[in-house]
Design a protein around this motif. Structure first.
Motif, PDB file in Angstrom:
ATOM      1  N   ALA A   1     -17.134 -23.292  -5.331  1.00  0.00           N
ATOM      2  CA  ALA A   1     -16.287 -24.466  -5.547  1.00  0.00           C
ATOM      3  C   ALA A   1     -16.291 -24.928  -6.998  1.00  0.00           C
ATOM      4  O   ALA A   1     -15.302 -25.482  -7.486  1.00  0.00           O
ATOM      5  CB  ALA A   1     -16.730 -25.594  -4.630  1.00  0.00           C
ATOM      6  N   ASP A   2     -17.401 -24.682  -7.723  1.00  0.00           N
ATOM      7  CA  ASP A   2     -17.471 -25.080  -9.138  1.00  0.00           C
ATOM      8  C   ASP A   2     -17.164 -23.913 -10.077  1.00  0.00           C
ATOM      9  O   ASP A   2     -17.516 -23.940 -11.250  1.00  0.00           O
ATOM     10  CB  ASP A   2     -18.839 -25.677  -9.457  1.00  0.00           C
ATOM     11  CG  ASP A   2     -19.976 -24.682  -9.249  1.00  0.00           C
ATOM     12  OD1 ASP A   2     -19.704 -23.539  -8.817  1.00  0.00           O
ATOM     13  OD2 ASP A   2     -21.135 -25.041  -9.519  1.00  0.00           O
TER      14      ASP A   2
ATOM     15  N   PHE B   1     -13.734 -11.082 -14.104  1.00  0.00           N
ATOM     16  CA  PHE B   1     -12.392 -10.859 -13.562  1.00  0.00           C
ATOM     17  C   PHE B   1     -11.600 -12.157 -13.464  1.00  0.00           C
ATOM     18  O   PHE B   1     -10.602 -12.230 -12.747  1.00  0.00           O
ATOM     19  CB  PHE B   1     -12.496 -10.194 -12.191  1.00  0.00           C
ATOM     20  CG  PHE B   1     -13.468  -9.043 -12.176  1.00  0.00           C
ATOM     21  CD1 PHE B   1     -13.237  -7.903 -12.940  1.00  0.00           C
ATOM     22  CD2 PHE B   1     -14.648  -9.105 -11.442  1.00  0.00           C
ATOM     23  CE1 PHE B   1     -14.147  -6.854 -12.956  1.00  0.00           C
ATOM     24  CE2 PHE B   1     -15.549  -8.057 -11.445  1.00  0.00           C
ATOM     25  CZ  PHE B   1     -15.301  -6.934 -12.208  1.00  0.00           C
ATOM     26  N   GLY B   2     -12.055 -13.176 -14.197  1.00  0.00           N
ATOM     27  CA  GLY B   2     -11.343 -14.445 -14.206  1.00  0.00           C
ATOM     28  C   GLY B   2     -11.401 -15.119 -12.848  1.00  0.00           C
ATOM     29  O   GLY B   2     -12.444 -15.174 -12.204  1.00  0.00           O
ATOM     30  N   GLU B   3     -10.265 -15.640 -12.400  1.00  0.00           N
ATOM     31  CA  GLU B   3     -10.206 -16.346 -11.124  1.00  0.00           C
ATOM     32  C   GLU B   3      -9.885 -15.412  -9.961  1.00  0.00           C
ATOM     33  O   GLU B   3      -9.775 -15.868  -8.821  1.00  0.00           O
ATOM     34  CB  GLU B   3      -9.158 -17.459 -11.203  1.00  0.00           C
ATOM     35  CG  GLU B   3      -9.500 -18.541 -12.229  1.00  0.00           C
ATOM     36  CD  GLU B   3      -8.459 -19.640 -12.262  1.00  0.00           C
ATOM     37  OE1 GLU B   3      -7.406 -19.497 -11.581  1.00  0.00           O
ATOM     38  OE2 GLU B   3      -8.682 -20.652 -12.952  1.00  0.00           O
ATOM     39  N   LYS B   4      -9.725 -14.128 -10.220  1.00  0.00           N
ATOM     40  CA  LYS B   4      -9.348 -13.192  -9.170  1.00  0.00           C
ATOM     41  C   LYS B   4     -10.531 -12.871  -8.258  1.00  0.00           C
ATOM     42  O   LYS B   4     -11.652 -12.678  -8.731  1.00  0.00           O
ATOM     43  CB  LYS B   4      -8.820 -11.890  -9.778  1.00  0.00           C
ATOM     44  CG  LYS B   4      -7.519 -12.045 -10.555  1.00  0.00           C
ATOM     45  CD  LYS B   4      -7.070 -10.698 -11.104  1.00  0.00           C
ATOM     46  CE  LYS B   4      -5.764 -10.827 -11.863  1.00  0.00           C
ATOM     47  NZ  LYS B   4      -5.320  -9.516 -12.424  1.00  0.00           N
ATOM     48  N   GLU B   5     -10.269 -12.808  -6.959  1.00  0.00           N
ATOM     49  CA  GLU B   5     -11.239 -12.269  -6.017  1.00  0.00           C
ATOM     50  C   GLU B   5     -10.963 -10.780  -5.909  1.00  0.00           C
ATOM     51  O   GLU B   5      -9.872 -10.362  -5.527  1.00  0.00           O
ATOM     52  CB  GLU B   5     -11.102 -12.938  -4.646  1.00  0.00           C
ATOM     53  CG  GLU B   5     -12.081 -12.377  -3.622  1.00  0.00           C
ATOM     54  CD  GLU B   5     -11.988 -13.043  -2.267  1.00  0.00           C
ATOM     55  OE1 GLU B   5     -12.141 -14.283  -2.205  1.00  0.00           O
ATOM     56  OE2 GLU B   5     -11.739 -12.327  -1.273  1.00  0.00           O
ATOM     57  N   VAL B   6     -11.937  -9.968  -6.253  1.00  0.00           N
ATOM     58  CA  VAL B   6     -11.742  -8.520  -6.271  1.00  0.00           C
ATOM     59  C   VAL B   6     -12.920  -7.829  -5.604  1.00  0.00           C
ATOM     60  O   VAL B   6     -14.026  -8.371  -5.519  1.00  0.00           O
ATOM     61  CB  VAL B   6     -11.583  -7.972  -7.712  1.00  0.00           C
ATOM     62  CG1 VAL B   6     -10.372  -8.567  -8.402  1.00  0.00           C
ATOM     63  CG2 VAL B   6     -12.845  -8.230  -8.543  1.00  0.00           C
ATOM     64  N   ARG B   7     -12.656  -6.618  -5.143  1.00  0.00           N
ATOM     65  CA  ARG B   7     -13.724  -5.726  -4.704  1.00  0.00           C
ATOM     66  C   ARG B   7     -14.222  -4.977  -5.933  1.00  0.00           C
ATOM     67  O   ARG B   7     -13.462  -4.666  -6.855  1.00  0.00           O
ATOM     68  CB  ARG B   7     -13.208  -4.759  -3.657  1.00  0.00           C
ATOM     69  CG  ARG B   7     -12.781  -5.436  -2.374  1.00  0.00           C
ATOM     70  CD  ARG B   7     -13.962  -5.891  -1.545  1.00  0.00           C
ATOM     71  NE  ARG B   7     -14.475  -4.791  -0.720  1.00  0.00           N
ATOM     72  CZ  ARG B   7     -15.623  -4.845  -0.064  1.00  0.00           C
ATOM     73  NH1 ARG B   7     -16.404  -5.908  -0.151  1.00  0.00           N
ATOM     74  NH2 ARG B   7     -16.005  -3.825   0.698  1.00  0.00           N
TER      75      ARG B   7
END
Length: 251
Positions: free
Chosen positions: A50-51, A74-80
């Protein structure tokens, strides 16, 4: 129908290079890089709390605090991602384990694509042959289907890969891997990695179902089944891949 089996992600594969991706490459004072650090020892999902503090989802039930990552590479991206880490004695701060990340490298991570109908699917997504490799990376977990596949690569053209629902009224958890080589159908065999987010599939409501994957192989149509539960662990057994080839460009 052919069913593949897979090993636990604890087995390590040899990577060609060590990538830092914005984190320290070694935690030793003398900068000695141990041979074991050239191996990926985990497949994870890189997430933000959340933070906006990054953490790693090892499987559906285990979270890792990367003690040497204050921001995600990877910045704000959710990645595998594939990673190599060592367990750390530092505080877990609410996560299951604390780890020191030696290197981390993202896998192409995509949403599922729309089924456009067979004619448009062929035009847009292609149906060029691939082989889905029986590998620990090929797994359904944490809401993703991650695949290691092999095909022929010749001229350096990035290949286009997608996952679509077959819209089978008898099986809403049947999906199809589509591969467009853009005419790059000759050359040596090489591997690619991709992860598809499965949130377009119906919620399994906490139940484990069979996710059926179909693809066009070099010897005709094949299929495999995975244990799948929406955002819950699926940990099928697998056999070892004994040789590792180059990882090719996909999009």
């Amino acid at each position: 129908m052919k069913t593949l089996s897979f090993i636990h992600k604890g087995f390590m594969i040899l990577m060609a290079v060590c990538l830092s991706m914005g984190v320290q490459s070694c935690k030793n004072d003398d900068d000695t890089f141990y041979l074991s650090h050239y191996y990926a020892n985990a497949l994870v999902t890189v997430k933000l709390s959340a933070d906006n503090t990054p953490y790693l989802q090892l499987d559906d039930s285990t979270t890792l605090r990367p003690v040497n990552m204050t921001t995600s590479p990877f910045g704000e991206k959710e990645v595998r991602a594939l990673t190599n880490f060592d367990f750390s004695d530092e505080a877990t701060q609410g996560y299951d384990k604390a780890v020191f990340v030696n290197w981390i490298d993202s896998i192409l991570t995509k949403p599922m694509a729309a089924n456009l109908g067979e004619t448009a699917n062929m035009q847009t997504y292609g149906n060029d042959p691939v082989e889905i490799l029986n590998d620990w990376i090929t797994i359904a977990e944490d809401g993703y289907l991650t695949l290691r596949f092999a095909t022929r690569w010749g001229n350096g053209q990035p290949h286009f890969v997608n996952l679509i629902s077959t819209q089978n009224p008898e099986n809403p958890y049947e999906v199809e891997f589509r591969h467009n080589a853009f005419g790059d159908l000759n050359g040596r065999m090489g591997d690619g990695l991709v992860a598809f987010k499965l949130n377009e599939l119906p919620d399994t409501q906490g139940k484990t179902v069979k996710l059926t994957l179909k693809w066009n192989s070099f010897s005709g149509e094949k299929s495999a089944q995975f244990n799948y539960c929406t955002r819950e662990a699926t940990n099928p057994q697998a056999t070892e891949i004994t040789s590792i080839r180059y990882i090719e460009k996909v999009k």
